[in-house]
Design an enzyme around this catalytic site. Structure first.
Site, PDB file in Angstrom:
ATOM      1  N   LYS A 263     -56.358 -35.764 -15.218  1.00 23.12           N
ATOM      2  CA  LYS A 263     -56.211 -36.816 -14.211  1.00 23.12           C
ATOM      3  C   LYS A 263     -56.969 -36.422 -12.945  1.00 23.12           C
ATOM      4  O   LYS A 263     -57.073 -35.234 -12.643  1.00 23.12           O
ATOM      5  CB  LYS A 263     -54.723 -36.986 -13.854  1.00 23.12           C
ATOM      6  CG  LYS A 263     -53.911 -37.690 -14.915  1.00 23.12           C
ATOM      7  CD  LYS A 263     -52.496 -37.939 -14.435  1.00 23.12           C
ATOM      8  CE  LYS A 263     -51.654 -38.587 -15.523  1.00 23.12           C
ATOM      9  NZ  LYS A 263     -52.088 -39.948 -15.886  1.00 23.12           N
ATOM     10  N   GLU A 335     -50.535 -39.250 -23.749  1.00 21.55           N
ATOM     11  CA  GLU A 335     -49.652 -38.321 -24.466  1.00 21.55           C
ATOM     12  C   GLU A 335     -48.266 -38.896 -24.715  1.00 21.55           C
ATOM     13  O   GLU A 335     -47.578 -38.501 -25.647  1.00 21.55           O
ATOM     14  CB  GLU A 335     -49.528 -37.001 -23.676  1.00 21.55           C
ATOM     15  CG  GLU A 335     -48.508 -36.988 -22.525  1.00 21.55           C
ATOM     16  CD  GLU A 335     -48.779 -37.989 -21.429  1.00 21.55           C
ATOM     17  OE1 GLU A 335     -49.945 -38.401 -21.285  1.00 21.55           O
ATOM     18  OE2 GLU A 335     -47.846 -38.387 -20.705  1.00 21.55           O
ATOM     19  N   ARG A 337     -47.233 -41.883 -25.722  1.00 19.53           N
ATOM     20  CA  ARG A 337     -47.088 -42.594 -27.001  1.00 19.53           C
ATOM     21  C   ARG A 337     -47.062 -41.609 -28.163  1.00 19.53           C
ATOM     22  O   ARG A 337     -46.445 -41.875 -29.196  1.00 19.53           O
ATOM     23  CB  ARG A 337     -48.215 -43.630 -27.134  1.00 19.53           C
ATOM     24  CG  ARG A 337     -49.586 -43.022 -27.145  1.00 19.53           C
ATOM     25  CD  ARG A 337     -50.672 -44.018 -26.775  1.00 19.53           C
ATOM     26  NE  ARG A 337     -50.655 -44.321 -25.336  1.00 19.53           N
ATOM     27  CZ  ARG A 337     -51.523 -45.148 -24.742  1.00 19.53           C
ATOM     28  NH1 ARG A 337     -52.443 -45.763 -25.442  1.00 19.53           N
ATOM     29  NH2 ARG A 337     -51.447 -45.369 -23.437  1.00 19.53           N
TER      30      ARG A 337
HETATM   31  N1  BES Z   1     -47.889 -41.043 -17.397  1.00 25.97           N
HETATM   32  C1  BES Z   1     -49.029 -41.855 -17.494  1.00 25.97           C
HETATM   33  C2  BES Z   1     -48.789 -43.296 -17.068  1.00 25.97           C
HETATM   34  C3  BES Z   1     -48.510 -43.520 -15.612  1.00 25.97           C
HETATM   35  C4  BES Z   1     -49.548 -43.817 -14.750  1.00 25.97           C
HETATM   36  C5  BES Z   1     -47.230 -43.463 -15.126  1.00 25.97           C
HETATM   37  C6  BES Z   1     -49.274 -44.031 -13.406  1.00 25.97           C
HETATM   38  C7  BES Z   1     -46.955 -43.700 -13.793  1.00 25.97           C
HETATM   39  C8  BES Z   1     -47.980 -43.967 -12.933  1.00 25.97           C
HETATM   40  C9  BES Z   1     -49.551 -41.890 -18.941  1.00 25.97           C
HETATM   41  O1  BES Z   1     -49.327 -40.749 -19.686  1.00 25.97           O
HETATM   42  C10 BES Z   1     -51.027 -42.091 -18.860  1.00 25.97           C
HETATM   43  O2  BES Z   1     -51.683 -41.224 -18.340  1.00 25.97           O
HETATM   44  N2  BES Z   1     -51.507 -43.221 -19.364  1.00 25.97           N
HETATM   45  C11 BES Z   1     -52.886 -43.537 -19.334  1.00 25.97           C
HETATM   46  C12 BES Z   1     -53.272 -44.024 -20.704  1.00 25.97           C
HETATM   47  C13 BES Z   1     -54.750 -44.140 -20.893  1.00 25.97           C
HETATM   48  C14 BES Z   1     -55.376 -42.780 -20.863  1.00 25.97           C
HETATM   49  C15 BES Z   1     -55.007 -44.817 -22.222  1.00 25.97           C
HETATM   50  C16 BES Z   1     -53.106 -44.626 -18.296  1.00 25.97           C
HETATM   51  O3  BES Z   1     -52.288 -45.537 -18.209  1.00 25.97           O
HETATM   52  O4  BES Z   1     -54.069 -44.539 -17.564  1.00 25.97           O
HETATM   53 ZN    ZN Z   2     -47.613 -39.635 -19.124  1.00 19.55          ZN
HETATM   54 ZN    ZN Z   3     -50.829 -39.251 -19.438  1.00 22.25          ZN
END
Ligand code: BES
Ligand code: ZN
Ligand code: ZN
Length: 488
Positions: A263, A335, A337
């Protein structure tokens, strides 16, 4: 919050809390309230010393017998429009004003609000959740505690029932707020054991990293093994009924760095909250267990930390899930899912009446619904959602049905190298894709998926609590389970 059920309005020096509607003159308790103000209630309203607009709080004073007492009056709006929820929110607002003013004892003049059972429960509930003391590690901060008295005798059991529900929500909030260097799968399990192991009808089982590998839980294992702090799959059964269980599945990523699909620095902040799904499932369970409700619930929590390490997942890996599906990991940041896939497979082994999962799953759901609505997805009809939507309205937690259909399922299967892939790397429709991914593990059982990415924290102070973890969906789902329509 502490309750003093013995004393009344006159025999203490506490502050007094009253509710005043816009049409206060027509209210049956007008004379009693008016007497508090020496017959000058109307003049006090006219002078703006007391507000009657919904949720407006003013403090003033009154002489009761011979002592001068502080009075907190909260406006309730027009009595015709007054609902249980509005009363509950007015209570939260006035409690928070008492906290701000560091008032230690307050007597609620319940006749000026409501003497209904639901209001007594709301006092217990809001006393806990509106005054939630956020976890902190500051040197000199004393947690605030308010003692509540009542102007007359009330049914204590109702107040205490609300209090138990509130404590369960705050238990979840504390878990979510705890920093990730302190809360990780192993310590998370310790806290679960401390809370639940000696409770009646409760059985806990924990699979550690080695067991997960040996038994083929390839998805949670592959995510969690990329951290020094190894993953755990926790199952908690609460069997206090002979019906098929309600399965509650929680995403418990104790920190989400994104893994090798790292991230950006701003996106990583707050990722300690990525275990809020698991935390809130525990809150639901605690509410039911502490009140000895006659239900059969099985909670499955997927606890892991998503980090970067020599053996962590890499984009391009293919791993085998517990249900046998091969999964291409195209993005290590998707991760949640993955761990949920194996956790849902575990839930299926209990032959549940329904599976509900809770996860801070996608940024996309925040784009679609903002930060005050939870997204809900299902493999059932629109009609099936009627009752859970009703519960959400009743308790005041917004829920919005989002789509998931064959096109999302096709996208999940669109890889030449494995049965399914965890992300198609496209920037749109990500919440529906994620739902369709999890649905690959439900084996046709009725399933509701709650994406709480936007709602796991309050973005600002509000009657239900401060800007901190929210414990979202605990009240909705407890109400839904107790209504029991999944068995119809
Ligand atoms: N934990 C995150 C989702 C999230 C984002 C929660 C912002 C709270 C605030 C999740 O694991 C994630 O990183 N999802 C990605 C998925 C993508 C890589 C397909 C996302 O939503 O960007
Ligand atoms: Zn996450
Ligand atoms: Zn994530």
């Amino acid at each position: 919050m502490i309750f003093d059920f013995k004393s009344n309005l006159n025999d203490s020096n506490s502050a007094i809390v009253i509710g005043v509607t816009e049409d206060f003159k027509e209210n049956k308790n007008f004379e009693e309230l008016d007497a508090l103000f020496n017959g000058k209630l109307e003049a006090a309203v006219e002078a703006g010393i007391i507000q009657t607009k919904l949720n407006k709080v003013e403090s003033s004073s009154a002489v009761l017998q011979t002592s001068l007492r502080k009075v907190y009056a909260v406006g309730l709006g027009n009595s015709k429009d007054l609902t249980e929820l509005k009363l509950q929110e007015a209570l939260g607002t006035v409690f928070q004003t008492l906290k701000k003013d560091k008032v230690e004892d307050a007597c609620i003049h319940i006749d000026s609000f409501s003497t209904e059972e639901s209001f007594l429960k709301a006092i217990g509930l809001m006393g806990e959740i509106s005054l939630y003391n956020q976890v902190n590690y500051k040197k000199d901060v004393e947690p605030y505690e308010l003692t509540i008295l009542f102007n007359k005798e009330v049914d204590e059991s109702k107040v205490l029932e609300g209090k138990l529900a509130g404590e369960a929500i705050n238990f979840s909030r504390d878990l979510s707020e705890t920093p990730p260097n302190l809360l990780y799968p192993e310590t998370f399990v310790e806290l679960i054991e401390k809370e639940f192991s000696n409770k009646e009808n409760v059985k806990i089982s924990v699979k550690d990293d080695k067991t997960l590998k040996e038994e083929g839980y390839g998805l949670i294992h592959s995510v969690g093994d990329g951290s020094e702090r190894k993953p755990r799959l926790v199952t908690i059964e609460y069997k206090n009924s002979n019906k098929a269980p309600v399965a509650l599945v929680g995403k418990g990523i104790t920190y989400d760095s994104g893994g090798y699909s790292l991230k950006p620095r701003t996106g990583m902040v707050s990722m300690k909250y990525d275990m809020s799904g698991a935390a809130n499932v525990l809150g639901m369970l605690k509410t039911l267990v502490d009140q000895k409700k006659e239900v059969n619930v099985v909670a499955v929590l997927a606890l892991a930390e998503n980090m970067v390490k020599g053996n962590a997942n890499r984009p391009d890996d293919v791993v085998i899930a517990k249900n046998g599906l091969s999964v291409e990991i195209s993005n290590t940041d998707a991760e949640g899912r993955l761990v949920l896939g194996d956790a849902v497979t575990e839930a299926v082994t209990h032959e549940p009446a329904i599976i509900m999962d809770f996860a801070t799953l996608t940024g996309a759901v925040i784009g679609a619904l903002g930060e005050s609505r939870t997204g809900i997805f299902t493999n059932q009809s629109e009609e099936y959602l009627k009752d859970v939507l009703k519960s959400s309205k009743k308790v005041g937690e917004k829920l919005w049905h989002l789509p998931m259909d064959e096109s999302d399922e096709a996208a999940v299967k669109d890889t030449p190298i494995a049965d399914i892939l965890n992300s198609n790397l496209r920037p749109f429709g990500g919440a529906s894709f994620a739902a369709a991914f999890i649905n690959q593990f439900t084996e046709g059982y009725p399933w509701l998926h709650f994406d709480i990415a936007g709602t796991s924290q309050f973005t600002k102070n509000n009657p239900y609590g401060p800007k901190a973890a929210s414990g979202v969906m605990i009240r909705t789902v407890v109400d839904y389970i107790l209504e029991g329509s999944m068995y119809d």
